[in-house]
Design a protein around this motif. Structure first.
Motif, PDB file in Angstrom:
ATOM      1  N   THR A   1      -8.037 -27.157  72.151  1.00 19.02           N
ATOM      2  CA  THR A   1      -7.951 -28.381  71.362  1.00 19.02           C
ATOM      3  C   THR A   1      -8.145 -28.114  69.887  1.00 19.02           C
ATOM      4  O   THR A   1      -7.299 -28.453  69.073  1.00 19.02           O
ATOM      5  CB  THR A   1      -9.020 -29.384  71.841  1.00 19.02           C
ATOM      6  OG1 THR A   1      -8.762 -29.716  73.194  1.00 19.02           O
ATOM      7  CG2 THR A   1      -8.972 -30.648  71.014  1.00 19.02           C
ATOM      8  N   THR A   2      -9.260 -27.487  69.512  1.00 24.10           N
ATOM      9  CA  THR A   2      -9.573 -27.311  68.098  1.00 24.10           C
ATOM     10  C   THR A   2      -8.560 -26.413  67.412  1.00 24.10           C
ATOM     11  O   THR A   2      -8.136 -26.686  66.296  1.00 24.10           O
ATOM     12  CB  THR A   2     -10.986 -26.735  67.938  1.00 24.10           C
ATOM     13  OG1 THR A   2     -11.092 -25.524  68.686  1.00 24.10           O
ATOM     14  CG2 THR A   2     -12.025 -27.717  68.438  1.00 24.10           C
TER      15      THR A   2
ATOM     16  N   GLU B   1     -11.984 -14.328  55.351  1.00 25.74           N
ATOM     17  CA  GLU B   1     -11.170 -14.571  54.165  1.00 25.74           C
ATOM     18  C   GLU B   1     -11.365 -15.985  53.624  1.00 25.74           C
ATOM     19  O   GLU B   1     -10.981 -16.275  52.489  1.00 25.74           O
ATOM     20  CB  GLU B   1      -9.683 -14.360  54.495  1.00 25.74           C
ATOM     21  CG  GLU B   1      -9.335 -12.945  54.935  1.00 25.74           C
ATOM     22  CD  GLU B   1      -9.590 -11.924  53.823  1.00 25.74           C
ATOM     23  OE1 GLU B   1      -9.333 -12.251  52.648  1.00 25.74           O
ATOM     24  OE2 GLU B   1     -10.052 -10.817  54.145  1.00 25.74           O
ATOM     25  N   PHE B   2     -11.948 -16.875  54.429  1.00 19.91           N
ATOM     26  CA  PHE B   2     -12.114 -18.275  54.012  1.00 19.91           C
ATOM     27  C   PHE B   2     -13.587 -18.618  53.798  1.00 19.91           C
ATOM     28  O   PHE B   2     -13.994 -19.766  53.949  1.00 19.91           O
ATOM     29  CB  PHE B   2     -11.525 -19.207  55.073  1.00 19.91           C
ATOM     30  CG  PHE B   2     -10.054 -19.030  55.302  1.00 19.91           C
ATOM     31  CD1 PHE B   2      -9.126 -19.613  54.445  1.00 19.91           C
ATOM     32  CD2 PHE B   2      -9.588 -18.266  56.366  1.00 19.91           C
ATOM     33  CE1 PHE B   2      -7.768 -19.461  54.661  1.00 19.91           C
ATOM     34  CE2 PHE B   2      -8.225 -18.103  56.575  1.00 19.91           C
ATOM     35  CZ  PHE B   2      -7.309 -18.691  55.720  1.00 19.91           C
ATOM     36  N   VAL B   3     -14.377 -17.615  53.444  1.00 21.35           N
ATOM     37  CA  VAL B   3     -15.819 -17.816  53.347  1.00 21.35           C
ATOM     38  C   VAL B   3     -16.196 -18.901  52.347  1.00 21.35           C
ATOM     39  O   VAL B   3     -17.236 -19.561  52.479  1.00 21.35           O
ATOM     40  CB  VAL B   3     -16.509 -16.479  52.984  1.00 21.35           C
ATOM     41  CG1 VAL B   3     -16.124 -16.038  51.566  1.00 21.35           C
ATOM     42  CG2 VAL B   3     -18.022 -16.589  53.136  1.00 21.35           C
ATOM     43  N   ASP B   4     -15.362 -19.132  51.356  1.00 21.10           N
ATOM     44  CA  ASP B   4     -15.677 -20.128  50.326  1.00 21.10           C
ATOM     45  C   ASP B   4     -15.309 -21.548  50.735  1.00 21.10           C
ATOM     46  O   ASP B   4     -15.504 -22.489  49.954  1.00 21.10           O
ATOM     47  CB  ASP B   4     -14.946 -19.789  49.020  1.00 21.10           C
ATOM     48  CG  ASP B   4     -15.427 -18.474  48.412  1.00 21.10           C
ATOM     49  OD1 ASP B   4     -16.616 -18.161  48.609  1.00 21.10           O
ATOM     50  OD2 ASP B   4     -14.621 -17.778  47.769  1.00 21.10           O
ATOM     51  N   LEU B   5     -14.768 -21.721  51.930  1.00 16.14           N
ATOM     52  CA  LEU B   5     -14.301 -23.043  52.348  1.00 16.14           C
ATOM     53  C   LEU B   5     -15.288 -23.761  53.262  1.00 16.14           C
ATOM     54  O   LEU B   5     -14.969 -24.825  53.791  1.00 16.14           O
ATOM     55  CB  LEU B   5     -12.941 -22.918  53.048  1.00 16.14           C
ATOM     56  CG  LEU B   5     -11.771 -22.447  52.170  1.00 16.14           C
ATOM     57  CD1 LEU B   5     -10.486 -22.404  52.986  1.00 16.14           C
ATOM     58  CD2 LEU B   5     -11.597 -23.346  50.955  1.00 16.14           C
ATOM     59  N   HIS B   6     -16.466 -23.209  53.461  1.00 15.39           N
ATOM     60  CA  HIS B   6     -17.458 -23.875  54.303  1.00 15.39           C
ATOM     61  C   HIS B   6     -17.854 -25.224  53.686  1.00 15.39           C
ATOM     62  O   HIS B   6     -18.056 -25.328  52.477  1.00 15.39           O
ATOM     63  CB  HIS B   6     -18.713 -23.007  54.443  1.00 15.39           C
ATOM     64  CG  HIS B   6     -18.529 -21.846  55.361  1.00 15.39           C
ATOM     65  ND1 HIS B   6     -18.752 -21.920  56.721  1.00 15.39           N
ATOM     66  CD2 HIS B   6     -18.127 -20.572  55.126  1.00 15.39           C
ATOM     67  CE1 HIS B   6     -18.512 -20.752  57.280  1.00 15.39           C
ATOM     68  NE2 HIS B   6     -18.133 -19.900  56.334  1.00 15.39           N
ATOM     69  N   VAL B   7     -17.912 -26.245  54.529  1.00 11.48           N
ATOM     70  CA  VAL B   7     -18.347 -27.575  54.090  1.00 11.48           C
ATOM     71  C   VAL B   7     -19.594 -27.941  54.890  1.00 11.48           C
ATOM     72  O   VAL B   7     -19.517 -28.267  56.072  1.00 11.48           O
ATOM     73  CB  VAL B   7     -17.251 -28.637  54.292  1.00 11.48           C
ATOM     74  CG1 VAL B   7     -17.769 -30.019  53.895  1.00 11.48           C
ATOM     75  CG2 VAL B   7     -16.012 -28.287  53.488  1.00 11.48           C
TER      76      VAL B   7
ATOM     77  N   LEU C   1     -14.405 -24.678  60.003  1.00 13.94           N
ATOM     78  CA  LEU C   1     -13.284 -25.412  60.595  1.00 13.94           C
ATOM     79  C   LEU C   1     -13.025 -26.700  59.819  1.00 13.94           C
ATOM     80  O   LEU C   1     -11.868 -27.065  59.575  1.00 13.94           O
ATOM     81  CB  LEU C   1     -13.597 -25.738  62.060  1.00 13.94           C
ATOM     82  CG  LEU C   1     -12.510 -26.465  62.841  1.00 13.94           C
ATOM     83  CD1 LEU C   1     -11.257 -25.613  62.971  1.00 13.94           C
ATOM     84  CD2 LEU C   1     -13.013 -26.861  64.232  1.00 13.94           C
ATOM     85  N   LEU C   2     -14.081 -27.371  59.401  1.00 13.97           N
ATOM     86  CA  LEU C   2     -13.933 -28.593  58.609  1.00 13.97           C
ATOM     87  C   LEU C   2     -13.278 -28.288  57.272  1.00 13.97           C
ATOM     88  O   LEU C   2     -12.337 -28.987  56.855  1.00 13.97           O
ATOM     89  CB  LEU C   2     -15.302 -29.249  58.398  1.00 13.97           C
ATOM     90  CG  LEU C   2     -15.342 -30.477  57.484  1.00 13.97           C
ATOM     91  CD1 LEU C   2     -14.408 -31.568  57.982  1.00 13.97           C
ATOM     92  CD2 LEU C   2     -16.779 -30.996  57.364  1.00 13.97           C
ATOM     93  N   GLY C   3     -13.734 -27.247  56.598  1.00  8.78           N
ATOM     94  CA  GLY C   3     -13.148 -26.891  55.311  1.00  8.78           C
ATOM     95  C   GLY C   3     -11.685 -26.527  55.422  1.00  8.78           C
ATOM     96  O   GLY C   3     -10.854 -26.948  54.595  1.00  8.78           O
TER      97      GLY C   3
END
Length: 664
Positions: A496-497, A550-556, A564-566
């Motif tokens: 799903t996710t 690679e997406f470490v700066d996208l944490h929300v 996943l939210l970011g």
């Protein structure tokens, strides 16, 4: 309505309807299909008895017998693919049928297991978090209502082809095929957990693994069989039975949980010290120390159930995906959005979607109870005897896995929850197969004959009998391919996710058709307005799965699903920006819509207008009085596209066969 009659007249009408129902059932019994199915069922039951099989196998045998024995065979394409529910169907029976089908076909077995797991992790917030995906009903219904009202398309692939071109429609079809492939194994694995364990794996199979894999195959084979026979018609009618059964069994399960909590003083006293014995207030995120000899519990820290770390992050993810991408990726949902009159569809989806969200939320209480009981036993406040005699896996119990939670409540409730899982799995898988048949039959095969997806409107006469054969062959092949991942180690939650994240870019090209005026799209086909947002979303999701660092700066926020939210926030915004950038007039690769739509629609004929007028008169009155509804009122009988339509109040409106026969 019949019961509102007075005296003998009312009772006579009731007796007449009961007589017709019994006559119909007796007629169904004396058929070759029923007798063959009965013989197979008896042979299976004898085999189960001789082998001393567990009780759950008998339930699966009975369930399969009922669904297969009473399924009507559909040989005509419009019965097989749209159950004869045209864009003008607006009877009350059609609305009720679509409401139940929309509700139960999206109560996936993996979804109810995931909601139970989130309940064990985040309390009732976790239940609402998974229910957030069910905003998809309202998003899909409103968007496709607007699209149907503006453009009169009969399917989503037809719409995408007309607006964005052939390559876009094929890309969409491939994405949908991937989605349908996921649905088969991810639902089968949940049912299998009630019959055995994957623990040994296919490399060194033991008896538990053999039971596990057999249950997965059989729970897939049963819906495959009856949907190959009846197509969408069989799927819709079985959904009504399955929806009612699932609701009743969930009520029984929740009632048992309430009784157990009331009778278990040690558990309620511990839970009140921990956070609360009320399942709507219990907080699994409490760190504590407990002295078993004195009964003193000291709270060290408590995670808020209203913060991002308390499950709100996954709730937002579900809401974003449910509104902006996920519903358009699932043909089980969107195919039903093109059945019946648009307003009838919206009403059915509003009611069915609300029922589905509430079902998911309430099912999470099973996981909450499992975590509460496991925590109490682990702390030493509750005796191990509270876990029952069925030996639940303690770790899975604390995680809220329904099969293990049900084991703590005895064999009866274990059987009830097993039937709930069978019901939700088979109702989803039968819808999956009917959608796959449509994808291969009218949608994809149309490219070889007309260079586009075929129209599902019966007035256009584009579906032929061989399309039914194509659909059945596709079901059979995908039924085999869909269970192959079971020889690996599949994860049901990621189905799903991850799926919703992969198709972040699918939303803007579809929901903007509803938002922007018709004139914005009618002049030209804009392929890049679909491909750039769609494929950019796919690339982002794949990189996120392979290289999340690679997406470490996208944490929300600090929660478990912060990344996943970011990713979903950035992906949704980027997809919308890409859509607007590549839908402008100056963008290259645009071409005239006449080139792609020249063969899409035919000029309205006198015959078509007459049929429309007749249907409008037929649907002016609702279903005749009585306890049996007719979902096909106001429509020609199967196999007769332009047969005279019966008068609105004629209870024998389907060619004189009788209303209840028409339903079957």
């Amino acid at each position: 309505k019949t019961m509102q009659g007075e005296g003998q007249e009312g009772m006579q009408a009731v007796r007449q309807h009961i007589h017709e129902a019994l006559k119909f059932l007796w007629g169904r019994v004396w058929t070759v299909q029923f007798l063959v199915t009965l013989c197979v069922f008896v042979a299976v039951e004898i085999g189960l008895g001789v082998s001393h099989a567990e009780l759950q196998w008998h339930f699966m045998s009975i369930y399969g017998f009922l669904l297969i024995a009473f399924t009507s065979f559909s040989s005509k394409p419009y019965s097989f693919y749209i159950a004869n529910l045209t864009a003008r169907s607006s009877s009350r029976g059609s609305s009720v049928l679509l409401t139940f089908s929309a509700f139960i076909s999206w109560i996936f077995a993996k979804s109810v297991q995931n909601s139970s797991g989130l309940g064990a992790s985040f309390g009732i917030t976790g239940g609402w978090a998974y229910a957030a995906w069910y905003v998809s009903f309202f998003s899909a219904a409103s968007v496709i209502y607007a699209i149907r009202s503006k453009y009169q398309y009969s399917s989503l692939p037809e719409c995408i082809h007309a607006q964005y071109g052939k390559a876009a429609s094929i890309s969409f079809g491939l994405a949908v095929a991937y989605r349908l492939y996921q649905e088969i194994w991810s639902n089968a694995v949940v049912v299998a957990s009630f019959y055995g364990s994957y623990s040994s794996g296919p490399g060194h199979p033991d008896a538990s693994f053999n039971n596990w894999i057999a249950a997965a195959f059989i729970s897939t084979g049963i819906p495959l069989t009856y949907v190959m026979m009846g197509g969408m018609r069989a799927s819709l009618l079985s959904d009504s039975f399955q929806a009612i059964l699932a609701i009743l069994l969930l009520v029984i399960t929740l009632g048992t949980i309430g009784t157990n909590l009331h009778n278990n003083t040690a558990l309620t006293q511990f839970a009140d010290k921990h956070s609360s014995s009320n399942v709507f207030q219990y907080n699994p995120g409490v760190q504590f120390t407990y002295n078993a000899s004195t009964g003193n519990l000291t709270v060290i820290s408590e995670r808020s159930m209203k913060g991002l770390s308390g499950g709100i992050d996954i709730l937002i993810v579900g809401g974003l995906q449910g509104m902006l991408s996920y519903p358009f990726f699932d043909p089980v949902l969107t195919d039903r959005c093109f059945l019946t009159q648009p307003r009838t569809m919206v009403r059915a989806f509003t009611i069915g979607g609300s029922m589905a969200a509430l079902f998911i939320m309430f099912f999470s209480i099973i996981g909450i109870y499992g975590n509460m009981l496991a925590t109490c036993v682990e702390a030493g406040a509750c005796p191990k005897s509270d876990l029952g005699d069925l030996n639940p896996n303690f770790s899975r119990l604390k995680q809220g896995i329904p099969a293990d939670v049900a084991k703590t409540m005895g064999l009866g409730i274990f059987s009830v929850v097993n039937i709930i899982m069978m019901t939700t799995s088979m109702s989803t898988v039968d819808s999956t197969f009917s959608s796959l048949a449509k994808l291969v039959g009218p949608d994809m095969s149309g490219f070889f004959t007309k260079g586009r997806p075929l129209s599902l409107e019966s007035d256009n006469h584009e579906l032929k009998d061989y399309h039914v054969l194509l659909g059945r062959v596709a079901m059979l092949i995908w039924g085999v391919v869909g269970v192959l991942p079971l020889f690996g180690d599949p994860s049901s939650l990621s189905a799903t996710t991850v799926s919703g994240t992969v198709v972040m870019g699918l939303g803007p090209p579809i929901y903007m058709l509803a938002v922007l005026p018709k004139g914005f799209f009618s002049a030209k086909v804009r392929p890049l307005a679909f491909h750039v947002p769609f494929w950019s979303g796919v690339v982002i999701a794949i990189v996120y799965q392979v290289l999340p660092a690679e997406f470490v700066d996208l944490h929300v926020g600090p929660g478990s699903y912060s990344l996943l939210l970011g990713i979903n926030i950035v992906g949704a915004v980027a997809a919308l920006c890409f859509f607007f950038a590549f839908s402008q007039e100056w963008c290259f690769l645009h071409y005239s819509s006449d080139d792609v739509n020249s063969d899409t629609t035919s000029e309205p004929s006198v015959e078509k207008e007459q049929a429309k007028n007749v249907s409008q008169h037929s649907n002016a009155s609702l279903v005749p009085s009585g306890f049996v509804f007719n979902p096909y009122a106001g429509m020609p009988p199967t196999g007769s596209l332009h047969a005279p339509i019966a008068a609105p109040m004629d209870p024998r409106g389907l060619g004189g066969e009788g209303m209840i026969r028409g339903v079957a």
